[in-house]
Design a protein around this motif. Structure first.
Motif, mmCIF file in Angstrom:
data_model
loop_
_atom_site.group_PDB
_atom_site.id
_atom_site.type_symbol
_atom_site.label_atom_id
_atom_site.label_comp_id
_atom_site.label_asym_id
_atom_site.label_seq_id
_atom_site.Cartn_x
_atom_site.Cartn_y
_atom_site.Cartn_z
ATOM 1 N N ASN A 37 0.815 -1.219 0.000
ATOM 2 C CA ASN A 37 0.000 0.000 0.000
ATOM 3 C C ASN A 37 0.848 1.269 0.000
ATOM 4 O OD1 ASN A 37 -2.500 -1.314 -0.004
ATOM 5 N ND2 ASN A 37 -2.380 -1.652 2.200
ATOM 6 N N GLU A 38 2.166 1.101 -0.027
ATOM 7 C CA GLU A 38 3.080 2.243 0.009
ATOM 8 C C GLU A 38 3.416 2.713 -1.397
ATOM 9 O OE1 GLU A 38 4.169 3.646 2.938
ATOM 10 O OE2 GLU A 38 2.801 2.231 3.883
ATOM 11 N N VAL A 39 3.433 4.032 -1.599
ATOM 12 C CA VAL A 39 3.845 4.598 -2.887
ATOM 13 C C VAL A 39 5.354 4.409 -3.023
ATOM 14 C CG1 VAL A 39 4.050 6.697 -4.263
ATOM 15 C CG2 VAL A 39 1.962 6.259 -2.951
ATOM 16 N N LEU A 40 5.739 3.715 -4.081
ATOM 17 C CA LEU A 40 7.153 3.467 -4.341
ATOM 18 C C LEU A 40 7.719 4.533 -5.274
ATOM 19 C CD1 LEU A 40 9.442 1.467 -3.786
ATOM 20 C CD2 LEU A 40 8.618 0.091 -5.695
ATOM 21 N N PHE A 41 7.020 4.764 -6.400
ATOM 22 C CA PHE A 41 7.465 5.744 -7.395
ATOM 23 C C PHE A 41 6.302 6.598 -7.873
ATOM 24 C CE2 PHE A 41 9.978 1.847 -8.456
ATOM 25 C CZ PHE A 41 11.224 2.293 -8.043
ATOM 26 N N VAL A 42 6.606 7.841 -8.199
ATOM 27 C CA VAL A 42 5.676 8.695 -8.937
ATOM 28 C C VAL A 42 6.445 9.182 -10.162
ATOM 29 C CG1 VAL A 42 4.301 10.804 -8.957
ATOM 30 C CG2 VAL A 42 4.411 9.405 -6.877
ATOM 31 N N PHE A 43 5.865 8.945 -11.334
ATOM 32 C CA PHE A 43 6.440 9.365 -12.605
ATOM 33 C C PHE A 43 5.494 10.346 -13.280
ATOM 34 C CE2 PHE A 43 8.163 5.114 -11.928
ATOM 35 C CZ PHE A 43 9.495 5.228 -12.320
ATOM 36 N N GLU A 44 6.052 11.168 -14.170
ATOM 37 C CA GLU A 44 5.244 12.089 -14.962
ATOM 38 C C GLU A 44 5.516 11.821 -16.437
ATOM 39 O OE1 GLU A 44 4.507 16.881 -15.572
ATOM 40 O OE2 GLU A 44 5.812 16.196 -13.966
ATOM 41 N N ASP A 45 4.457 11.821 -17.238
ATOM 42 C CA ASP A 45 4.557 11.614 -18.679
ATOM 43 C C ASP A 45 5.256 12.820 -19.304
ATOM 44 O OD1 ASP A 45 4.211 11.401 -21.430
ATOM 45 O OD2 ASP A 45 2.063 11.006 -21.326
ATOM 46 N N LYS A 46 6.437 12.589 -19.872
ATOM 47 C CA LYS A 46 7.202 13.643 -20.551
ATOM 48 C C LYS A 46 7.395 13.291 -22.028
ATOM 49 C CE LYS A 46 8.187 16.345 -17.042
ATOM 50 N NZ LYS A 46 7.982 17.773 -17.006
ATOM 51 N N THR A 47 6.471 12.507 -22.569
ATOM 52 C CA THR A 47 6.576 12.072 -23.960
ATOM 53 C C THR A 47 6.579 13.265 -24.914
ATOM 54 O OG1 THR A 47 5.451 10.038 -23.345
ATOM 55 C CG2 THR A 47 5.613 10.491 -25.693
ATOM 56 N N ASP A 48 5.905 14.366 -24.541
ATOM 57 C CA ASP A 48 5.886 15.555 -25.400
ATOM 58 C C ASP A 48 7.290 16.078 -25.673
ATOM 59 O OD1 ASP A 48 3.135 15.394 -25.421
ATOM 60 O OD2 ASP A 48 2.858 16.980 -23.935
ATOM 61 N N THR A 49 8.180 15.989 -24.694
ATOM 62 C CA THR A 49 9.541 16.489 -24.862
ATOM 63 C C THR A 49 10.555 15.379 -25.113
ATOM 64 O OG1 THR A 49 9.852 16.489 -22.458
ATOM 65 C CG2 THR A 49 9.144 18.560 -23.480
ATOM 66 N N HIS A 50 10.151 14.129 -24.929
ATOM 67 C CA HIS A 50 11.016 12.959 -25.152
ATOM 68 C C HIS A 50 10.213 11.885 -25.900
ATOM 69 C CE1 HIS A 50 12.818 14.944 -21.617
ATOM 70 N NE2 HIS A 50 13.953 14.470 -22.074
ATOM 71 N N PRO A 51 10.003 12.061 -27.193
ATOM 72 C CA PRO A 51 9.161 11.109 -27.943
ATOM 73 C C PRO A 51 9.687 9.669 -27.853
ATOM 74 C CG PRO A 51 9.724 13.015 -29.295
ATOM 75 C CD PRO A 51 10.532 13.113 -28.048
ATOM 76 N N VAL A 52 8.751 8.735 -27.784
ATOM 77 C CA VAL A 52 9.076 7.307 -27.713
ATOM 78 C C VAL A 52 8.565 6.669 -28.986
ATOM 79 C CG1 VAL A 52 8.613 5.155 -26.481
ATOM 80 C CG2 VAL A 52 8.883 7.289 -25.213
#
Length: 146
Positions: A128-143
């Motif tokens: 139940n613990e938050v391990l990671f929080v990520f943010e979508d940066k695909t706009d500046t780093h296309p995949v």
């Protein structure tokens, strides 16, 4: 119909049909998204790393990213909101600031129980613990899709 009634109906129609931006926000996809690490185990990421850590989940069941200096990779299994990482590895270059990298590497080895995507935010849990929080940066780093 009076002018006042017509204006009231017009205003109601115009304002009553406006969409709520929060209710229509688009969630990012787990796959083919450049997920930049924002926080780990409740702590913000040190800005003195050589490269901001990130992870990308590919459609073929593999993932890759950067720990802050070294590259990492592996396989993942995802079913609904369940996520499991396996067969992980990384390069072994020596870098200036290894604290964030070491902490990220250790946290990646913890048992991951689930994930949630809310808009452009990916939260990964261990129990139940938050391990990671990520943010979508695909706009500046296309995949590129694999």
């Amino acid at each position: 119909m009076t002018i006042g009634t017509a204006l009231a109906i017009g205003a109601f129609t115009f304002f009553g049909c406006q969409s709520n931006p929060k209710s229509n926000k688009q969630n990012s996809s787990l796959t083919n998204t450049y997920w930049e690490l924002v926080s780990m185990e409740g702590k913000s990421i040190d800005e003195n790393v050589e490269k901001t850590p990130f992870i990308t989940f590919n459609e073929d069941g593999t993932f890759n990213g950067n720990l802050g200096c070294n590259l990492f990779f592996g396989e993942y299994y995802q079913h609904k909101s369940k996520l499991e990482l396996k067969n992980t590895g990384s390069t072994k270059m020596l870098c200036g600031n290894m604290e964030t990298e070491d902490n990220f590497s250790k946290a990646l080895r913890k048992k991951i129980s689930k994930f949630e995507i809310d808009g452009k935010k990916l939260t990964i849990y261990s129990g139940n613990e938050v391990l990671f929080v990520f943010e979508d940066k695909t706009d500046t780093h296309p995949v590129e899709a694999e």
